[in-house]
Enzyme design. Structure first.
Site, PDB file in Angstrom:
ATOM      1  N   SER A  48      60.059  57.099  11.947  1.00  0.00           N
ATOM      2  CA  SER A  48      60.374  56.055  10.972  1.00  0.00           C
ATOM      3  C   SER A  48      59.146  55.276  10.516  1.00  0.00           C
ATOM      4  O   SER A  48      59.080  54.844   9.362  1.00  0.00           O
ATOM      5  CB  SER A  48      61.450  55.120  11.521  1.00  0.00           C
ATOM      6  OG  SER A  48      61.036  54.540  12.725  1.00  0.00           O
ATOM      7  N   CYS A  78      69.164  59.382  12.426  1.00  0.00           N
ATOM      8  CA  CYS A  78      68.090  59.063  13.370  1.00  0.00           C
ATOM      9  C   CYS A  78      67.068  58.095  12.750  1.00  0.00           C
ATOM     10  O   CYS A  78      67.376  56.921  12.588  1.00  0.00           O
ATOM     11  CB  CYS A  78      67.465  60.355  13.880  1.00  0.00           C
ATOM     12  SG  CYS A  78      66.714  60.126  15.487  1.00  0.00           S
ATOM     13  N   ARG A 108      64.931  51.142  18.326  1.00  0.00           N
ATOM     14  CA  ARG A 108      64.247  52.304  17.741  1.00  0.00           C
ATOM     15  C   ARG A 108      64.136  53.509  18.670  1.00  0.00           C
ATOM     16  O   ARG A 108      64.327  54.652  18.249  1.00  0.00           O
ATOM     17  CB  ARG A 108      62.860  51.842  17.278  1.00  0.00           C
ATOM     18  CG  ARG A 108      62.242  52.769  16.324  1.00  0.00           C
ATOM     19  CD  ARG A 108      60.915  52.261  15.835  1.00  0.00           C
ATOM     20  NE  ARG A 108      60.140  53.442  15.552  1.00  0.00           N
ATOM     21  CZ  ARG A 108      58.985  53.747  16.091  1.00  0.00           C
ATOM     22  NH1 ARG A 108      58.416  52.917  16.920  1.00  0.00           N
ATOM     23  NH2 ARG A 108      58.390  54.877  15.796  1.00  0.00           N
ATOM     24  N   ILE A 142      67.010  63.226  19.573  1.00  0.00           N
ATOM     25  CA  ILE A 142      65.563  63.441  19.711  1.00  0.00           C
ATOM     26  C   ILE A 142      64.848  62.090  19.619  1.00  0.00           C
ATOM     27  O   ILE A 142      64.817  61.466  18.555  1.00  0.00           O
ATOM     28  CB  ILE A 142      65.043  64.387  18.607  1.00  0.00           C
ATOM     29  CG1 ILE A 142      65.801  65.723  18.653  1.00  0.00           C
ATOM     30  CG2 ILE A 142      63.548  64.624  18.772  1.00  0.00           C
ATOM     31  CD1 ILE A 142      65.524  66.638  17.494  1.00  0.00           C
ATOM     32  N   HIS A 202      71.289  64.289  15.276  1.00  0.00           N
ATOM     33  CA  HIS A 202      70.893  65.191  14.179  1.00  0.00           C
ATOM     34  C   HIS A 202      71.950  66.267  13.867  1.00  0.00           C
ATOM     35  O   HIS A 202      71.787  67.423  14.282  1.00  0.00           O
ATOM     36  CB  HIS A 202      69.595  65.908  14.557  1.00  0.00           C
ATOM     37  CG  HIS A 202      68.398  65.026  14.566  1.00  0.00           C
ATOM     38  ND1 HIS A 202      67.542  64.907  13.485  1.00  0.00           N
ATOM     39  CD2 HIS A 202      67.906  64.203  15.516  1.00  0.00           C
ATOM     40  CE1 HIS A 202      66.581  64.052  13.775  1.00  0.00           C
ATOM     41  NE2 HIS A 202      66.775  63.613  15.008  1.00  0.00           N
ATOM     42  N   GLU A 204      72.230  67.929  11.312  1.00  0.00           N
ATOM     43  CA  GLU A 204      71.604  69.002  10.515  1.00  0.00           C
ATOM     44  C   GLU A 204      70.956  70.064  11.400  1.00  0.00           C
ATOM     45  O   GLU A 204      70.540  71.110  10.900  1.00  0.00           O
ATOM     46  CB  GLU A 204      70.591  68.408   9.520  1.00  0.00           C
ATOM     47  CG  GLU A 204      69.231  68.020  10.082  1.00  0.00           C
ATOM     48  CD  GLU A 204      69.236  66.712  10.876  1.00  0.00           C
ATOM     49  OE1 GLU A 204      70.317  66.155  11.151  1.00  0.00           O
ATOM     50  OE2 GLU A 204      68.128  66.245  11.248  1.00  0.00           O
TER      51      GLU A 204
HETATM   52  N1  LIG Z   1      64.439  61.952  15.678  1.00  0.00           N
HETATM   53  C1  LIG Z   1      64.122  60.830  15.082  1.00  0.00           C
HETATM   54  O1  LIG Z   1      64.338  60.630  13.898  1.00  0.00           O
HETATM   55  C2  LIG Z   1      63.421  59.826  15.955  1.00  0.00           C
HETATM   56  C3  LIG Z   1      63.242  58.485  15.336  1.00  0.00           C
HETATM   57  C4  LIG Z   1      62.247  57.677  16.147  1.00  0.00           C
HETATM   58  N2  LIG Z   1      62.894  57.020  17.234  1.00  0.00           N
HETATM   59  C5  LIG Z   1      61.557  56.675  15.235  1.00  0.00           C
HETATM   60  O2  LIG Z   1      61.376  55.585  15.533  1.00  0.00           O
HETATM   61  O3  LIG Z   1      61.143  56.998  14.192  1.00  0.00           O
END
Ligand SMILES: NC(=O)CC[C@H](N)C(=O)O
Length: 251
Positions: A48, A78, A108, A142, A202, A204
């Site tokens: 992000s 995510c 996050r 993830i 996810h 996808e």
């Molecule tokens: N798989 C993901 O999109 C992880 C996001 C991640 N935690 C972030 O801060 O960006």
């Protein structure tokens, strides 16, 4: 119907591939003016902070906020969920710009670092009610965020139990003294609020197309009167391509 997929970084190609399997065209969005050509938008997972920097560089935030405010359907997966949240904690120093609109607080990296990534069977009663199929979906987390607080207009679509140590490590703020003696509590991992859908995992990266179908049903009927609704013809719950979770984009 044409669905925009924010294509700055992360798993945008995987979303476009699922849309294609459902007979829907997904187009990459990299510039503000491209948002005018789409009726809905998917913001993929990835990183992000990196995505926010690229969005700033391309001056995308005003157009993205406008898109959300116009009531057009937007789904964040995510990192996309982090983007949509009104408030994020656990950010890098200085924070990062968010689109906002989703009345929630997101942590996050709630579940820890990359090596704490995992897959689980996630019960999804709200999705099953609309899409049918098995009572749970295979969910790939993830370095995933979690939603730790929601406003009154937010519908919770899925939550999962977390161990007290996970809760204490990731977010001591939500663990009271009394709760620390219990072995389990839950965090929210999928929500809907009006035109906004958000998942901490996810869809996808699995063969189960029900989340995409559910999102497409949020898109109003298209101008020629044909329905935007697509059906899920087959639901294969096996997540076979493990290489996906080793993608360098998820650092
Ligand atoms: N798989 C993901 O999109 C992880 C996001 C991640 N935690 C972030 O801060 O960006």
């Amino acid at each position: 119907m044409v669905v925009g997929v924010l294509a700055l970084q992360g798993s945008f190609n995987e979303h476009i591939a699922v849309l294609k399997r459902l007979g829907v065209k997904g187009v990459q969005i990299r510039k503000p003016e491209q948002l005018q050509n789409v009726s809905s938008l998917i913001i993929p997972g990835g990183e992000s902070t990196t995505m926010a920097k690229l969005a700033e560089y391309h001056n995308l935030f005003p157009a993205l906020r406008e898109f959300v405010k116009m009531g057009k359907p937007v789904w964040g997966t995510c990192a996309g969920l982090i983007f949509l949240a009104d408030k994020a904690i656990g950010q890098k120093t200085g924070g990062q710009e968010l689109i906002g609109g989703l009345d929630c607080t997101v942590h996050r990296n709630f579940f820890g670092s990359q090596i704490q990534s995992f897959e689980t069977e996630l019960p999804i009663p709200g999705i099953v009610a609309k899409e049918g199929g098995p009572p749970s979906c295979r969910a790939v987390f993830i370095r995933a965020p979690a939603i730790i607080e929601v406003g009154p207009d937010v519908e919770v679509l899925a939550d999962i139990p977390v161990s007290s140590s996970e809760t204490a490590n990731s977010n001591p703020a939500i663990q009271s003294e009394e709760e620390s003696t219990k072995s389990e509590k839950k965090v929210i991992v999928a929500v809907k609020q009006g035109n906004l859908l958000a998942t901490a995992f996810h869809p996808e990266l699995t063969a189960d197309t029900r989340w995409h179908s559910y999102f497409l049903k949020m898109v109003p009927e298209v101008e020629d009167g044909t329905s935007a609704i697509v059906s899920t013809s087959s639901v294969d719950l096996t997540f076979t391509d493990r290489s996906m979770i080793d993608l360098p984009i998820f650092q």
